[in-house]
Design an enzyme around this catalytic site. Structure first.
Site, short mmCIF file in Angstrom:
data_model
loop_
_atom_site.label_atom_id
_atom_site.label_comp_id
_atom_site.label_asym_id
_atom_site.label_seq_id
_atom_site.Cartn_x
_atom_site.Cartn_y
_atom_site.Cartn_z
NE ARG A 173 -3.74 -2.24 0.15
CZ ARG A 173 -3.38 -3.43 -0.35
NH1 ARG A 173 -2.25 -3.56 -1.02
NH2 ARG A 173 -4.16 -4.46 -0.24
CB SER A 246 -8.61 -1.18 4.53
OG SER A 246 -9.07 -2.42 4.06
CD GLU A 342 -5.45 0.90 2.61
OE1 GLU A 342 -5.18 -0.14 3.22
OE2 GLU A 342 -6.30 0.96 1.71
C1 LIG Z 1 -15.38 0.16 -0.60
C2 LIG Z 1 -13.92 0.39 -0.86
C3 LIG Z 1 -13.08 -0.71 -1.05
C4 LIG Z 1 -11.72 -0.53 -1.30
N1 LIG Z 1 -10.94 -1.63 -1.47
C5 LIG Z 1 -9.62 -1.49 -1.72
C6 LIG Z 1 -8.79 -2.64 -1.92
O1 LIG Z 1 -9.25 -3.77 -1.90
N2 LIG Z 1 -7.47 -2.45 -2.15
C7 LIG Z 1 -6.92 -1.20 -2.20
O2 LIG Z 1 -5.71 -1.11 -2.41
N3 LIG Z 1 -7.69 -0.09 -2.03
C8 LIG Z 1 -9.00 -0.20 -1.79
N4 LIG Z 1 -9.78 0.90 -1.59
C9 LIG Z 1 -9.16 2.24 -1.62
C10 LIG Z 1 -9.30 2.99 -2.97
O3 LIG Z 1 -10.35 2.49 -3.73
C11 LIG Z 1 -8.01 2.91 -3.80
O4 LIG Z 1 -6.92 3.41 -3.06
C12 LIG Z 1 -8.12 3.70 -5.12
O5 LIG Z 1 -6.98 3.47 -5.91
C13 LIG Z 1 -8.28 5.21 -4.89
O6 LIG Z 1 -8.61 5.78 -6.14
P1 LIG Z 1 -9.26 7.22 -6.24
O7 LIG Z 1 -9.25 7.62 -7.67
O8 LIG Z 1 -10.58 7.23 -5.57
O9 LIG Z 1 -8.21 8.09 -5.43
P2 LIG Z 1 -8.47 9.41 -4.58
O10 LIG Z 1 -9.13 9.06 -3.31
O11 LIG Z 1 -9.11 10.45 -5.42
O12 LIG Z 1 -6.98 9.85 -4.27
C14 LIG Z 1 -6.16 9.06 -3.44
C15 LIG Z 1 -4.75 9.66 -3.45
O13 LIG Z 1 -4.21 9.57 -4.74
C16 LIG Z 1 -3.89 10.88 -5.26
N5 LIG Z 1 -4.25 10.86 -6.68
C17 LIG Z 1 -5.46 10.51 -7.22
N6 LIG Z 1 -5.37 10.53 -8.58
C18 LIG Z 1 -4.11 10.92 -8.87
C19 LIG Z 1 -3.41 11.15 -10.10
N7 LIG Z 1 -3.97 10.97 -11.31
N8 LIG Z 1 -2.11 11.58 -10.03
C20 LIG Z 1 -1.50 11.77 -8.83
N9 LIG Z 1 -2.11 11.56 -7.65
C21 LIG Z 1 -3.39 11.14 -7.68
C22 LIG Z 1 -4.71 11.84 -4.44
O14 LIG Z 1 -4.10 13.11 -4.37
C23 LIG Z 1 -4.73 11.13 -3.08
O15 LIG Z 1 -3.53 11.40 -2.40
C24 LIG Z 1 -11.17 0.78 -1.34
C25 LIG Z 1 -12.01 1.88 -1.17
C26 LIG Z 1 -13.37 1.70 -0.93
C27 LIG Z 1 -14.25 2.89 -0.76
#
Ligand SMILES: Cc1cc2nc3c(=O)[nH]c(=O)nc-3n(C[C@H](O)[C@H](O)[C@H](O)COP(=O)(O)OP(=O)(O)OC[C@H]3O[C@@H](n4cnc5c(N)ncnc54)[C@H](O)[C@@H]3O)c2cc1C
Length: 346
Positions: A173, A246, A342
């Site tokens: 992670r 998580s 996380e």
């Molecule tokens: C129900 C649920 C289940 C999940 N299960 C998992 C799982 O099984 N495994 C897991 O690893 N994660 C899991 N996650 C966490 C999450 O889905 C992941 O971390 C996902 O990759 C986040 O994507 P996002 O676009 O929503 O990021 P955001 O929440 O929008 O951003 C997260 C971080 O990334 C940065 N960021 C976003 N896009 C960019 C970009 N293009 N360039 C640079 N920085 C960027 C942001 O600034 C921030 O720091 C879960 C979340 C939920 C709600």
């Protein structure tokens, strides 16, 4: 020319925008400035806008790994860059995807197009561009194992760079990007998917689900469907109950620490990750402290999975954060272990 550029940039930038629908916790926070970035051109235009030049910037994907605890007094760059390209290179298909594409939709499309390899990561919310940030992982596969390279835009220098796996320094992670938030915007990610596909079914939940479905020789779609079914049963749907998956990482301890803990807590759940290191199940630690299902105002520890904090409706980010701190405190006092959040906390 300068005036025309300025006018276009002004079109992209909105003022005082609610972020409630842009984060899966569903907490309210306002962005002083907000711009949707659909291309590199949009990004360049926004970054030279006089209101943005000296303002703090926050890159946002699907908002599923972020907790807003305050308003953001700068410019939110909401990444909407589309695109998907595929090339076959010997033993691998190289698939380049725009950072703004929805992760799960891409995983499903690739399975349907017979380019499997990401199916164990189905139904993870969020965007493709955010997936490398914490090296997303689930059900026995991490993004790093299917990664080829990515393109980033350095927000300060304005340089477009291609980074390989080594440059990204992926860990559990973790990646280089988690330690330097805001410096780069990931524009696209390229995956290397082996053409000779082998299912990853060693994870006990996946194994059981396939057995329940009486599937002995799974195809990519079978693994995809199994993962989707497991996740739907186990995790709260952010469309119904606000959460970021998580909330804490599983802590990693030494063999000696683990032995001492097991002496005091014989049912401790841990996994050998090699090199004399063990991963502890953070959910188990929280549950053992009696915090599973704990409700504090409008925030709670999810009753079915202690690793997930939820917004019961109308919670503020500060309420969720206070609950997270309480969980960290009780786990520290009982086990002497520091839980690390996380999601990014803003
Ligand atoms: C129900 C649920 C289940 C999940 N299960 C998992 C799982 O099984 N495994 C897991 O690893 N994660 C899991 N996650 C966490 C999450 O889905 C992941 O971390 C996902 O990759 C986040 O994507 P996002 O676009 O929503 O990021 P955001 O929440 O929008 O951003 C997260 C971080 O990334 C940065 N960021 C976003 N896009 C960019 C970009 N293009 N360039 C640079 N920085 C960027 C942001 O600034 C921030 O720091 C879960 C979340 C939920 C709600």
């Amino acid at each position: 020319m300068v005036i025309a550029q300025d006018l276009m940039a002004r079109d992209l930038i909105q003022r005082d925008v609610s972020l409630r629908t842009f984060n899966t916790f569903g907490v309210e926070a306002r962005a002083a400035l907000f711009a949707r970035i659909g291309s590199l051109r949009d990004l360049q235009q926004v970054l030279v806008d006089p209101r943005v030049i000296d303002a703090p910037r926050l890159v946002l994907g699907g908002g599923s790994n972020i907790l807003f605890t305050r308003n953001f007094d700068g410019c939110v760059l909401k990444v909407d860059i589309p695109g998907l390209q595929r090339e076959d290179h010997g033993a691998f298909s190289l698939v380049s995807v725009g950072a703004g594409e929805n992760w799960h939709a891409i995983v499903e499309r690739l399975v349907d197009d017979d380019v499997p390899g990401l199916e164990n990561l189905a139904l993870i919310p969020g965007s493709v561009g955010a997936a490398p940030i914490q090296n997303i992982g689930a059900y026995g596969v991490e993004l790093a194992e299917r990664f080829h390279s990515l393109q980033t835009w350095s927000i300060d220098s304005g340089l477009l760079q291609t980074l390989n796996s080594e440059d990204c320094r992926f860990g559990y992670r973790d990646s280089v990007f988690k330690h330097e938030p805001g410096l780069r915007l990931i524009v696209s990610v390229t995956f290397a998917l082996p053409r000779d596909w082998n299912p990853v079914t060693g994870y006990v939940d996946v194994e059981n689900e396939l057995r329940r479905r009486q599937i002995t020789k799974p195809k990519p779609r079978d693994v995809f469907d199994a993962v989707v079914a497991i996740r739907k049963r186990k995790l709260p749907d952010p469309a119904l109950i606000g959460n970021a998956g998580s909330f804490f990482k599983n802590p990693v301890v030494s063999r000696q620490q683990r032995t001492e803990l097991i002496e005091r807590h014989p049912s401790l759940v841990s996994y050998d990750i090699g090199g004399g290191r063990y991963k502890l199940a953070a959910g188990w630690l929280i549950d053992a402290c009696g915090m599973k299902g704990a409700v504090r105002g409008r925030a709670a520890v999810f009753e079915r999975q202690a690793l997930v904090l939820v917004n019961l409706g109308g919670a503020t980010g500060a309420e969720v954060l206070a609950l997270a701190r309480e969980v960290q405190d009780v786990v520290r006092v009982r086990f002497g272990i520091e839980l690390e959040p996380e999601p990014r906390i803003v």
